[in-house]
Design an enzyme around this catalytic site. Structure first.
Site, PDB file in Angstrom:
ATOM      1  N   ARG A  40       0.663  -1.086  -0.142  1.00  0.00           N
ATOM      2  CA  ARG A  40      -0.019   0.008   0.053  1.00  0.00           C
ATOM      3  C   ARG A  40       0.997   1.382  -0.042  1.00  0.00           C
ATOM      4  O   ARG A  40       1.949   1.082   0.325  1.00  0.00           O
ATOM      5  CB  ARG A  40      -0.950  -0.076   1.280  1.00  0.00           C
ATOM      6  CG  ARG A  40      -0.478  -0.259   2.664  1.00  0.00           C
ATOM      7  CD  ARG A  40      -1.079  -0.280   3.741  1.00  0.00           C
ATOM      8  NE  ARG A  40      -2.220   0.712   4.015  1.00  0.00           N
ATOM      9  CZ  ARG A  40      -1.945   1.973   4.352  1.00  0.00           C
ATOM     10  NH1 ARG A  40      -0.765   2.112   5.113  1.00  0.00           N
ATOM     11  NH2 ARG A  40      -2.798   2.793   4.575  1.00  0.00           N
ATOM     12  N   LEU A  41       0.323   2.364  -0.346  1.00  0.00           N
ATOM     13  CA  LEU A  41       0.689   3.728  -0.092  1.00  0.00           C
ATOM     14  C   LEU A  41      -0.057   4.538   0.857  1.00  0.00           C
ATOM     15  O   LEU A  41      -1.450   4.338   0.503  1.00  0.00           O
ATOM     16  CB  LEU A  41       0.788   4.107  -1.476  1.00  0.00           C
ATOM     17  CG  LEU A  41       2.196   4.337  -2.072  1.00  0.00           C
ATOM     18  CD1 LEU A  41       2.188   4.922  -3.601  1.00  0.00           C
ATOM     19  CD2 LEU A  41       3.393   5.040  -1.331  1.00  0.00           C
ATOM     20  N   ASP A  42       0.429   5.147   1.670  1.00  0.00           N
ATOM     21  CA  ASP A  42      -0.456   6.020   2.628  1.00  0.00           C
ATOM     22  C   ASP A  42      -1.135   7.062   1.648  1.00  0.00           C
ATOM     23  O   ASP A  42      -1.016   7.418   0.600  1.00  0.00           O
ATOM     24  CB  ASP A  42       0.351   7.015   3.553  1.00  0.00           C
ATOM     25  CG  ASP A  42       1.103   5.991   4.511  1.00  0.00           C
ATOM     26  OD1 ASP A  42       0.451   5.001   4.944  1.00  0.00           O
ATOM     27  OD2 ASP A  42       2.227   6.377   4.962  1.00  0.00           O
ATOM     28  N   HIS A  43      -2.390   7.465   2.135  1.00  0.00           N
ATOM     29  CA  HIS A  43      -3.414   8.458   1.862  1.00  0.00           C
ATOM     30  C   HIS A  43      -2.509   9.721   1.221  1.00  0.00           C
ATOM     31  O   HIS A  43      -2.909  10.345  -0.012  1.00  0.00           O
ATOM     32  CB  HIS A  43      -4.387   8.878   2.701  1.00  0.00           C
ATOM     33  CG  HIS A  43      -5.634   9.723   2.475  1.00  0.00           C
ATOM     34  ND1 HIS A  43      -5.444  10.911   2.950  1.00  0.00           N
ATOM     35  CD2 HIS A  43      -6.411   9.539   1.440  1.00  0.00           C
ATOM     36  CE1 HIS A  43      -6.573  11.546   2.283  1.00  0.00           C
ATOM     37  NE2 HIS A  43      -7.339  10.763   1.721  1.00  0.00           N
ATOM     38  N   SER A  45       0.596  10.098   0.497  1.00  0.00           N
ATOM     39  CA  SER A  45       1.592   9.721  -0.483  1.00  0.00           C
ATOM     40  C   SER A  45       1.469   9.397  -1.884  1.00  0.00           C
ATOM     41  O   SER A  45       0.033   9.087  -2.145  1.00  0.00           O
ATOM     42  CB  SER A  45       2.451   8.425   0.187  1.00  0.00           C
ATOM     43  OG  SER A  45       3.259   8.702   1.453  1.00  0.00           O
TER      44      SER A  45
END
Length: 195
Positions: A40-43, A45
């Protein structure tokens, strides 16, 4: 054959297909049934997110034991000293333990699409872009690492995961690659033949 989807996740988009709070999700950009993100990638990022319909491929990409290098371009507050960069290279002590050594270098310039909203130059008049390569994926790790050495992250863009890169993809765009399935060696039985 496995299909791998390379997606340029925009800023403030969740790394999932649904959200009860009405925030932007992958479903607004990718209309392919049965695929799931490998990690995942943070919101807050941006950058490369890999997705697939092959559970084994997702596991090989995202599981920490495979140590896929992840490359980030990170805009930090201030100008990190050589000592700060050395600390990142050696690994820093976070609340959840010491990080593995990272590869890090200063970037003189980056070629990235503008982000909305942009980093405010009045609030952050001095910034520096770094390239940071890590082989683990703890929660918000890159942000915590740069903050630990005194340079909070203002913008974070993942540009590569292993051999896959963001090249040619604008925010919200994706492409599909077909991969040959890995060859599996037959397992040897642990049972000995009785004689």
């Amino acid at each position: 054959m496995s299909r791998l989807y390379l997606f340029h996740k925009p800023y403030r988009t969740l790394s999932q297909f649904t959200d009860r709070e009405g925030r932007a999700t992958l479903a607004e950009h990718i209309d392919v049934p049965g695929i799931y993100p490998a990690g995942r990638l943070d919101h807050d990022s941006e950058g490369l997110l890999l997705l697939s319909d092959d559970g084994e491929l997702i596991h090989r990409i995202s599981h920490p034991k495979h140590k896929q290098p992840k490359t980030y371009w990170v805009q930090v507050e201030g100008t990190p000293s050589d000592d700060a960069l050395a600390a990142l290279r050696n690994g820093v002590e976070l609340k959840d333990g010491r990080t593995r050594p990272a590869r890090v270098r200063r970037l003189e310039s980056v070629s990235l699409p503008d982000r909305q909203p942009a980093v405010d130059p009045r609030r952050h008049p001095v910034t520096q872009w770094l390239e940071l390569i890590i082989t683990e994926g703890r929660n918000r790790q890159v942000r915590r690492m740069t903050a630990h050495v005194g340079h909070p992250t203002l913008r974070l863009v993942r540009t590569a995961i292993g051999p896959w890169t963001l090249d040619g993809l604008a925010p919200g765009q994706w492409r599909c690659e077909t991969l040959n399935a890995p060859r599996h060696k037959p397992r040897r039985s642990s049972m000995r033949k009785r004689t």
